[in-house]
Design an enzyme around this catalytic site. Structure first.
Site, PDB file in Angstrom:
ATOM      1  N   LYS A  83       0.854  -1.192   0.000  1.00  0.00           N
ATOM      2  CA  LYS A  83       0.000   0.000   0.000  1.00  0.00           C
ATOM      3  C   LYS A  83       0.889   1.241   0.000  1.00  0.00           C
ATOM      4  CE  LYS A  83      -4.399   1.154   2.240  1.00  0.00           C
ATOM      5  NZ  LYS A  83      -5.175   0.984   3.471  1.00  0.00           N
TER       6      LYS A  83
HETATM    7  O1  G3P Z   1      -8.226   1.623   4.787  1.00  0.00           O
HETATM    8  C1  G3P Z   1      -8.287   2.968   5.021  1.00  0.00           C
HETATM    9  C2  G3P Z   1      -9.661   3.562   5.190  1.00  0.00           C
HETATM   10  O2  G3P Z   1     -10.658   2.630   5.027  1.00  0.00           O
HETATM   11  C3  G3P Z   1      -9.769   4.449   6.386  1.00  0.00           C
HETATM   12  O3  G3P Z   1     -11.073   4.667   6.819  1.00  0.00           O
HETATM   13  O4  G3P Z   1     -12.670   5.425   8.519  1.00  0.00           O
HETATM   14  O5  G3P Z   1     -10.239   5.948   8.800  1.00  0.00           O
HETATM   15  O6  G3P Z   1     -11.587   7.105   7.070  1.00  0.00           O
HETATM   16  P1  G3P Z   1     -11.403   5.843   7.857  1.00  0.00           P
END
Ligand code: G3P
Length: 217
Positions: A83
């Site tokens: 990633k």
């Molecule tokens: O994988 C990264 C992403 O899904 C992060 O989500 O909820 O931290 O914006 P969030």
């Protein structure tokens, strides 16, 4: 549509995998910090549970070190997907790692132009963060729609991995818009099964069944 689990919680990943609902897993530095576990160790455990791609994110900010870290992470297991952040250095690392046959997930995507660049640099996955766009009153789903159209216009094979999923409607809407993959917190995937009419209907069936005095087993 593929379901990835956006978590490093081994118990949750195992439970969803047993149901056939974990086609892959995504992690990021915040998820690893939340797990309190050793990065390489927890990722290795996840790679042994699911057969699909497991995203492990680099920490370096310059392309050379991103490439070195990506190659190091790839030694953990064959299903590691490296990633990389959507910066010029991240794109350079994406180009190099993809050229080596290493799967890549370009993350922190907030615009269609960023997604176009990632596809041109050979990304296996692009991760548009829809919830974080919604948080600042920009329609995250519109981004999914735009990327779908652009990738289809030119036949790019980069898969749209809708990330930053906050609720079940995000998943339904991503499916309607043709996202290839969603990555979701485990609890949101579980909530997809819930409907109050299902619960009410089941309670009434059980009540009526009792009246028959019968058993199946
Ligand atoms: O994988 C990264 C992403 O899904 C992060 O989500 O909820 O931290 O914006 P969030």
């Amino acid at each position: 549509m593929k379901f990835f689990v956006d978590s490093a919680d081994i118990e949750q990943i195992t439970a969803l995998n047993d149901l056939g609902l974990a086609d892959g897993v995504t992690t990021n530095p915040s998820i690893i910090a939340k797990s309190g576990r050793d990065f390489k160790q927890v990722v290795a455990e996840i790679c042994a549970i699911v057969t699909g791609p497991v995203s492990a994110e680099v920490i370096a900010l310059d392309a050379d070190n991103m490439i070195a870290e990506g190659r190091e992470l790839r030694k953990i297991a064959d299903n590691i997907c490296v990633k990389l952040p959507l910066t010029m250095d991240g794109l350079k690392a994406c180009k190099v790692l993809s050229g080596m046959g290493i799967p890549t997930n370009v993350t922190l995507c907030f615009s269609a132009n960023q997604a176009l660049l990632a596809a041109k640099c050979g990304a296996s996955f692009i991760s548009p963060f829809i919830g974080r766009l919604d948080d600042i009153n920009i329609d995250g789903l519109e981004l999914i729609e735009d990327i779908r159209m652009i990738y289809d216009n030119y036949g790019y094979e980069t898969e749209i991995l809708a990330a930053s999923i906050r609720n079940v409607n995000h998943i339904k809407d991503c499916a309607l818009l043709g996202a290839d993959v969603i990555t979701s917190p485990p609890d949101v995937i579980r909530k997809m099964a819930y409907h109050p009419l299902t619960d009410a209907g089941l309670a009434s069936f059980m009540k009526d069944w009792k009246k028959t005095g019968q058993t199946i087993l």
